[in-house]
Design a protein around this motif. Structure first.
Motif, short mmCIF file in Angstrom:
data_model
loop_
_atom_site.label_atom_id
_atom_site.label_comp_id
_atom_site.label_asym_id
_atom_site.label_seq_id
_atom_site.Cartn_x
_atom_site.Cartn_y
_atom_site.Cartn_z
N THR A 23 -3.13 2.67 4.77
CA THR A 23 -2.76 1.73 4.02
C THR A 23 -3.23 1.68 2.61
OG1 THR A 23 -4.23 0.16 4.98
CG2 THR A 23 -1.94 -0.22 5.61
N GLU A 24 -4.34 2.26 2.41
CA GLU A 24 -5.32 2.29 1.31
C GLU A 24 -4.18 3.21 0.29
OE1 GLU A 24 -9.33 3.01 1.52
OE2 GLU A 24 -9.59 1.69 -0.16
N MET A 25 -3.92 4.23 0.99
CA MET A 25 -3.28 5.44 0.15
C MET A 25 -2.31 4.99 -0.61
SD MET A 25 -2.28 8.95 1.79
CE MET A 25 -0.54 8.38 2.18
N PHE A 26 -1.50 4.14 -0.05
CA PHE A 26 -0.06 3.63 -0.72
C PHE A 26 -0.63 2.66 -2.15
CE2 PHE A 26 1.28 4.41 3.56
CZ PHE A 26 2.46 5.15 3.19
N LEU A 27 -1.66 1.96 -1.67
CA LEU A 27 -2.23 1.24 -2.87
C LEU A 27 -2.62 2.05 -3.97
CD1 LEU A 27 -3.00 -1.93 -2.94
CD2 LEU A 27 -5.29 -0.94 -2.43
N ILE A 28 -3.42 3.09 -3.88
CA ILE A 28 -3.82 3.92 -4.72
C ILE A 28 -2.65 4.86 -5.57
CG2 ILE A 28 -5.33 6.05 -5.52
CD1 ILE A 28 -7.31 4.71 -2.98
N VAL A 29 -1.72 5.15 -4.71
CA VAL A 29 -0.60 5.96 -5.51
C VAL A 29 0.37 5.05 -6.23
CG1 VAL A 29 1.34 7.11 -4.57
CG2 VAL A 29 -0.56 7.86 -3.52
N PHE A 34 1.75 3.49 -11.88
CA PHE A 34 1.81 2.90 -13.15
C PHE A 34 0.93 3.28 -14.45
CE2 PHE A 34 4.79 0.66 -10.15
CZ PHE A 34 5.67 0.19 -11.21
N CYS A 35 -0.07 3.89 -14.00
CA CYS A 35 -1.40 4.46 -14.90
C CYS A 35 -0.59 5.70 -15.46
CB CYS A 35 -2.65 4.69 -14.10
SG CYS A 35 -3.49 3.15 -13.85
N THR A 86 -13.16 3.86 -5.55
CA THR A 86 -13.23 5.18 -6.38
C THR A 86 -11.71 5.48 -6.78
OG1 THR A 86 -14.81 6.03 -4.69
CG2 THR A 86 -13.93 7.63 -6.31
N GLY A 87 -10.78 5.04 -5.66
CA GLY A 87 -9.45 5.12 -6.17
C GLY A 87 -9.10 4.40 -7.35
N PHE A 88 -9.57 3.23 -7.46
CA PHE A 88 -9.44 2.27 -8.54
C PHE A 88 -10.01 3.13 -9.70
CE2 PHE A 88 -8.94 -2.39 -7.86
CZ PHE A 88 -8.39 -2.69 -9.18
N GLY A 89 -11.32 3.50 -9.87
CA GLY A 89 -11.87 4.14 -10.94
C GLY A 89 -11.02 5.16 -11.43
N LEU A 90 -10.73 6.03 -10.39
CA LEU A 90 -9.84 7.13 -10.76
C LEU A 90 -8.79 6.88 -11.56
CD1 LEU A 90 -9.99 9.78 -8.01
CD2 LEU A 90 -10.83 10.05 -10.22
N CYS A 91 -7.93 5.80 -11.15
CA CYS A 91 -6.59 5.48 -11.82
C CYS A 91 -6.98 4.92 -13.03
CB CYS A 91 -6.03 4.40 -10.94
SG CYS A 91 -5.51 5.08 -9.25
N TYR A 92 -8.06 4.12 -13.10
CA TYR A 92 -8.34 3.56 -14.47
C TYR A 92 -8.85 4.49 -15.48
CZ TYR A 92 -6.48 -0.94 -14.88
OH TYR A 92 -5.63 -1.94 -15.02
N GLN A 93 -9.60 5.55 -14.77
CA GLN A 93 -9.93 6.47 -16.00
C GLN A 93 -8.73 7.42 -16.42
OE1 GLN A 93 -12.76 6.97 -17.09
NE2 GLN A 93 -13.58 5.34 -15.49
N HIS A 94 -7.68 7.32 -15.53
CA HIS A 94 -6.35 8.20 -15.87
C HIS A 94 -5.89 7.35 -16.82
CE1 HIS A 94 -2.80 10.17 -15.64
NE2 HIS A 94 -2.19 9.46 -14.69
#
Lengths: 427, 528
Positions: A23-29, A34-35, A86-94
Motif C-alpha cells: 500500500t505504501e508503494m502507491f503513496l510514494i509514487v 506531483f513532485c 525515506t520515500g518521503f525524503g526522496l520525493c522531497y529531495q526531488h
C-alpha cells in the motif's frame, strides 16, 4: 493459523509487512508524481529521478525478500515505517531539486536509497541475540566514542561556525549509537550493584555511578569544544534514560532535570556562541536580515502552509537556506500543512514506540538497554531537528534522519533501527 | 498528451487536491500500521511505560508549538511586522496582513501601506513632523510610538467581541488576507507641521491639547528623524547621535519647569486664600543658613550692564506672577512650607506616570524632591521650579489645560472616537478661572507679552529654567482663546534662552495656526 501461513508462498511469509509495503508503494509514487511535475521538463533529470525511484523500490522489495528468505520474525512495522520516511525524503529531495545531473552519485543520496537494505542487513547480522556481541566489544566502541570527536577536532573543517569531519561530513552522528552501546554495556555489567535492592549511597554503587558518569563526561568536553550542542543534549537525555531504565530509580529524572537547568544556565551565560544562538532563537524578529533569517523564513513557509498546506509543489522553499538539509521539515509543513507534517512526526514517534516495545520484550538486560537507548535516539533526533525548525528550541544543525539529505545521519539511524529490529527478532 | 497531463498536474487546484489525497492516504496507511500492531502495542508498566511515553510528549509539544506558528502566527505582532518586508510570497498568497491607515482629525493621511514589489512598506506623508508621535513600523527596526501601541487595532488583531474571536479562529484554520482597521487621531497635521517648523533647528518639544477633553492636537519633539528613510546606516547614525533624535521629548523628556511652576504655587496660595504682599528688594531672598541669595533675573542683567537694580518693590500675587518675581515666590514658599508645596505637586500628578485615555502613549513620571532634606533655601528654589523638580512637556500642557479649563487634568486622548477621561482634579472651576485671569494679565502686561495675538485673548506663563550645562531652557505654558480656551500649550526649548523671548512667540505662532485652522471658532464640528 500459523500452519496455514507457513504453507503460503514466499511473499506472504511476512504478510503484514508485505501488505504495508504494498500500500505504501502507491503513496510514494503518488507523492513522486506531483513532485516531478513541479520540476522543469528536462528529460534527463526526469529519467534520473525515475531511475532513483526504481532503485529505491527495488531496495525496498529486496529488503522484504531478504527478511522472508531468512525467516525473520522481527516486528513487521519497522521496515514500512523506514520506507515511509525515506520515500518521503526522496520525493522531497526531488521536489527541492537537490538531485541534479552534476552529482547523480551523491553518497548521501545513495545512502538514502539503500537505507531499507542497510536496516535489513543490520537486523539479519545482529538478530538471534547476536547483538550481545556489542557488549563484548564494548572497548572498541569506547575508543570510537572518544576517537571520533577528537578526530573531528584535529582533522575537521570549520563551516558556519561549527566543526565538521573531513569532507564536511558529520561523523559525530555515529557516536550516538556508540554512546548507547558503551553506556548500556557498563550499566549491564554494574547491573547487580545498581539494582533497586542495594542502597543508592552504598560505596560500590556510588563508585560505579561516578565511573560511568566520567566515561560519559569525557566525550561531552569534546562536543562542547566542537560547539555541537545537539550532541550534548542527545547524550544527556540518553544518559538519564539509560540510568533510569537500568536502575528503575525515579530519582534520576530529578537529578537529570537539575543537571539540565545547570547546563542550560552555563550554555546561556558562558558560551559566546550559545548566546548568539540563544538570541536568534528567542528573538529572531529583532535580526530578520542576519541571524534570524533562516528561522524566520521557515516560519513564513509554515504559516503559508496553514492547516492543510498549499499543495505539493506550490511552496516557496528557495528562500530558506539549507532547505534540503536541516530545514526540509519547513518545506514539508508548507506544502502538506500542519496535518501532513504532523503525520510525518507521528511516523517517527510511532517508530520510536515500536522500538520501545521491542526493547520491553528483549531477552536480557543488555538488549533492553540498547533497545531503549536506540528508541530514545529516534525521538531525540526528531525533536532536535523539528524543534529547531519550528522555533521550539535553538537550532542545533541536526538533520532529520531519512528525510534530510544527511548521509551520516541516515546511516546511523539505519543501524539504530536495524538493531531495534534485531532485538525484536531474538528468536 | 504528456504535456497536457503535466499542465493539468501543475494547476494549483490540482495540487491542493493531490496533497489532500496524499494526506488522507497517509492517514489511512498509518491507521493500517496501528491496526496491524493492535495486539502488541501496550508497553509493560514500569520503566518501559514511562520512557515509552516520552515520544508522545514530544509529539504533543511539537504539534502544539507548530500549530501556534502554522495556524496562529498572525497573532504575533513581530511576525507580521517582519513578514511584510521579508516574506517573498507577497500577494500570491492570501495570508498577508494589511495594516490600517492612520488619519488625522481632518482625515488627512498620516501613515499608510505602500506596495512595492511584493513587499509592503509603511509611508508617512508628514515624515519627521510626527515621527515621534506616530512612530514607525519597520520590518527590521521594529516599531515605536502610536504604531506600536495601536498595533492590535491597526492589524485587526484586537478582540472586542465574540465575532472578532471567531473571525480570528477561522483565520487560523484558513488564512485569508486581513485588513486592519484605520485609526483616526485627534491631532492636526497642519499644527504638527507648524510646530515642527518652529522647532526645526532647535532641541525641544511642543505639546498642544484641547483643555476640554485632553485631546492631543499636536505633539512634536525635536530633533526628529524621517521614518520614510529608515535604513541601516541612517538608523545607526540616529542611534549613536548625541542629540538622541529617537527620544520623544514631549513625553519622555524631563525638564525643570522653571517659572511656569509659579502657576501652581500661586494656585496653592489662592486655595489657601493667602493674600500676601512682600517687599522684593535688590538684595533678593536670603536664608540664614549661608546659602547664596536668590535674585530676580533682572538683577543679573543689571549687574552685567553695570546698572543699578532696585528690585520689584512691594508686590501682590498677580503682579508677582506677571513680572515672574523670583523673590516674591521665594518668600511665599517660606510661608506655604514644604508640605503645601509638595501637596500641590502631588495634586498635579507630578509623581505619577501620565496614563493615556484608553490607549496611547504614556507620559513619564516627573521627579519631585523628597520632603526630608528640603532646607529653606532649597524650598525657595523649588518654588521657582528649579531644585530637583523635573516634569515632561506633556505634563506642563495638562497643567495649562487645567488652569485654562475647569481645573481638571484630563488623560491625554489620542484617538478621536473615544470618550474623554478625567485624570486628576487640580482645583475647582472658580480658582482655576481666578488664576487664569492672572495668567492673562501676565501675557497682556507681563513677561509673556510676546505671546500676544491681535484679536485673541491669551493666558500664559513663561519660564526660564537654569541649566547647569549651558544656556537656560526656555519654557512657556498657556491657553487661548479666553474665555473658552480650545487649546492649551506647553513649549520647551532646550537652551533656548529666556522663556519670554524664545518660547512665548512660538506659542503665539501655534495659537495663530490653530486659529487659521478654525479650531477657535464656536461652530467647530467635532466628534466628541
Amino acid at each position: 493459523m500459523k500452519k496455514k501461513k507457513t504453507q503460503r508462498s514466499y511473499f506472504i511469509m511476512r504478510p503484514t509487512e508485505f501488505w504495508l509495503l504494498f500500500t505504501e508503494m502507491f503513496l510514494i509514487v503518488w507523492l513522486w508524481i506531483f513532485c516531478t511535475s513541479t520540476q522543469s521538463t528536462d528529460l534527463n533529470i526526469l529519467i534520473l529521478n525515475l531511475v532513483i525511484l526504481a532503485v529505491f523500490l527495488c531496495s525496498v522489495f529486496l529488503s522484504h525478500l531478504l527478511l522472508v528468505i531468512a525467516g525473520s520474525k522481527s516486528d513487521p512495522t519497522f521496515l514500512p515505517l523506514v520506507v515511509l520516511l525515506t520515500g518521503f525524503g526522496l520525493c522531497y529531495q526531488h521536489r527541492l531539486s537537490t538531485i541534479s545531473m552534476d552529482s547523480p552519485y551523491d553518497p548521501s543520496l545513495i545512502l538514502m536509497l539503500l537505507s531499507p537494505l542497510i536496516v535489513t542487513v543490520t537486523c539479519l547480522i545482529f538478530r538471534k541475540d547476536r547483538i550481545f556481541w556489542l557488549s563484548k566489544t564494548i572497548w572498541i566502541w569506547g575508543v570510537f566514542l572518544i576517537g571520533v570527536p577528537l578526530l573531528v577536532i584535529f582533522a575537521g573543517v570549520e563551516f558556519n561556525g561549527s566543526l565538521f569531519g573531513p569532507g564536511r561530513t558529520t561523523p559525530t552522528e555515529l557516536v550516538k549509537p556508540a554512546l548507547v552501546v558503551v553506556l548500556s554495556g557498563m550499566l549491564y555489567r554494574c547491573g547487580d550493584r545498581l539494582s533497586k535492592d542495594s542502597s543508592l549511597f552504598s560505596k560500590d554503587t556510588l563508585k560505579s555511578l561516578v565511573f560511568i558518569f566520567f566515561v560519559w563526561l569525557i566525550p561531552q568536553v569534546c562536543f562542547i569544544f566542537q560547539k555541537d550542542l545537539g550532541m550534548v543534549f542527545a547524550s544527556f537525555i540518553i544518559f538519564v534514560v539509560l540510568l533510569y531504565t537500568a536502575t528503575g530509580r525515579k530519582i534520576f529524572w530529578i537529578l537529570g532535570m537539575i543537571g539540565a537547568i545547570i547546563g542550560g544556565c552555563i550554555f546561556r551565560f558562558y558560551i559566546p556562541r550559545g548566546q548568539i544562538r540563544f538570541e536568534s532563537w528567542i528573538e529572531p524578529f529583532n535580526h530578520p536580515a542576519e541571524s534570524g533569517y533562516q528561522i524566520i523564513q521557515s516560519l513564513f513557509a509554515m504559516f503559508h502552509g496553514g492547516v492543510i498546506g498549499c499543495g505539493i509543489g506550490e511552496g516557496f522553499p528557495v528562500k530558506i537556506p539549507y532547505v534540503h538539509n536541516d530545514f526540509v521539515f519547513a518545506s514539508i509543513a508548507e506544502e502538506l500543512g500542519l496535518l501532513g507534517s504532523s503525520l510525518l512526526v507521528f511516523a517517527f514517534v510511532y517508530l520510536s514506540r515500536r522500538a520501545y516495545y521491542a526493547a520491553s520484550k528483549a531477552k536480557d538486560a543488555f538488549q533492553a538497554l540498547v533497545g531503549v537507548g536506540c528508541a530514545s535516539l529516534i525521538w531525540i533526533q526528531l525533536f532536535l531537528n523539528v524543534g529547531g525548525v519550528i522555533k521550539l528550541i535553538p537550532m542545533t544543525g541536526v538533520p532529520l534522519p531519512f528525510v534530510s539529505l544527511g548521509g551520516m545521519a541516515c546511516l546511523t539511524f539505519a543501524f539504530v533501527i536495524g538493531w531495534n529490529m534485531a532485538i525484536s527478532d531474538s528468536g | 498528451m504528456i504535456d497536457s497531463l503535466l499542465s493539468l498536474t501543475q494547476s494549483p487546484v490540482c495540487r491542493i487536491i493531490a496533497s489532500t489525497v496524499f494526506i488522507i492516504y497517509l492517514t489511512i496507511f498509518l491507521r493500517f500500521i496501528l491496526k496491524s500492531t493492535k495486539d502488541n502495542r501496550r508497553l509493560p508498566s514500569g520503566v518501559f511505560k514511562i520512557t515509552g511515553f516520552l515520544p508522545y510528549l514530544i509529539l504533543l509539544a511539537v504539534g502544539f508549538y507548530q500549530a501556534k506558528w502554522q495556524m496562529f502566527a498572525f497573532l504575533d505582532p513581530d511576525f507580521l511586522r517582519v513578514q511584510r518586508g521579508f516574506d517573498p510570497r507577497g500577494d500570491l498568497i492570501g495570508s498577508r496582513f494589511h495594516r490600517g491607515a492612520i488619519f488625522d482629525s481632518n482625515q488627512e493621511l498620516l501613515a499608510y501601506d505602500f506596495e512595492n514589489d511584493n513587499y509592503l512598506l509603511r509611508q508617512y506623508p508628514i515624515g519627521p513632523a510626527a515621527a515621534h508621535l506616530i512612530g514607525y513600523h519597520h520590518p527590521i527596526f521594529g516599531s515605536s510610538g502610536l504604531e506600536k501601541t495601536l498595533d492590535a487595532s491597526l492589524m485587526g488583531r484586537r478582540v472586542q467581541s465574540a465575532g472578532d474571536f471567531f473571525r480570528l479562529l477561522a483565520n487560523g484554520l484558513v488564512h485569508r488576507e486581513l485588513r486592519g482597521n484605520p485609526v483616526t487621531l485627534t491631532i492636526y497635521s497642519d499644527l504638527q507641521k507648524t510646530a515642527y517648523k518652529i522647532l526645526e533647528n532647535q532641541t525641544g518639544a511642543i505639546v498642544a491639547m484641547d483643555p476640554r477633553d485632553g485631546s492631543i492636537l499636536a505633539m512634536v519633539s525635536s530633533p526628529s528623524f524621517d521614518p520614510n528613510l529608515l535604513n541601516k546606516e541612517y538608523f545607526e547614525s540616529l542611534r549613536k547621535s548625541k542629540e538622541s533624535p529617537f527620544l520623544n521629548r514631549a513625553i519622555h523628556g524631563l525638564y525643570p519647569p522653571g517659572s511656569t511652576f509659579k502657576c501652581l504655587i500661586a494656585l496653592q496660595s489662592l486655595n489657601l486664600n493667602l493674600k500676601k504682599t512682600y517687599k522684593c528688594t535688590s538684595k533678593g531672598f536670603v536664608t540664614g543658613d549661608g546659602s547664596p541669595a536668590l535674585h530676580d533675573y533682572q538683577y543679573y542683567v543689571s549687574e552685567q550692564r553695570r546698572e543699578e537694580y532696585t528690585g520689584h518693590g512691594q508686590l501682590a500675587l498677580d503682579e508677582a506672577l506677571s513680572k515672574s518675581c523670583n523673590v516674591y515666590f521665594a518668600f511665599l514658599s517660606q510661608d506655604l512650607g514644604a508640605d503645601r508645596i509638595l501637596e500641590i505637586t502631588e495634586r498635579a500628578g507630578f509623581n505619577k506616570e501620565i496614563p493615556p485615555a484608553q490607549i496611547g502613549l504614556t507620559g513619564k513620571r516627573g521627579n519631585v524632591p523628597e520632603k526630608g532634606n528640603l532646607t529653606n533655601a532649597r524650598l525657595a528654589r523649588l518654588a521657582i521650579g528649579q531644585d530637583e523638580l523635573l516634569v515632561t512637556p506633556l505634563h506642563l500642557a495638562l497643567v495649562a489645560g487645567a488652569i485654562g479649563g475647569d481645573g481638571t487634568l484630563y488623560k491625554p486622548k489620542y484617538l478621536k472616537k473615544i470618550k474623554p477621561e478625567p485624570w486628576i482634579s487640580l482645583t475647582d472651576q472658580r480658582t482655576a478661572t481666578e488664576l487664569a485671569r492672572k495668567l492673562i494679565h501676565a501675557v497682556e502686561a507681563g513677561t509673556g507679552h510676546s505671546a500676544r495675538i491681535p484679536g485673541i485673548i491669551v493666558g500664559g506663563k513663561t519660564g526660564t529654567a537654569e541649566n547647569s550645562s549651558g544656556n537656560s531652557h526656555a519654557l512657556f505654558i498657556g491657553f487661548a482663546p479666553w474665555p473658552d480656551p480650545r487649546m492649551a500649550i506647553a513649549v520647551v526649548l532646550e537652551q533656548g534662552g529666556f522663556g519670554g523671548q524664545a518660547a512665548a512667540p512660538a506659542a503665539a505662532k501655534m495659537f495663530m495656526a490653530a486659529d487659521e485652522l478654525g479650531l477657535f471658532n464656536d461652530d467647530r464640528q467635532d466628534g466628541n
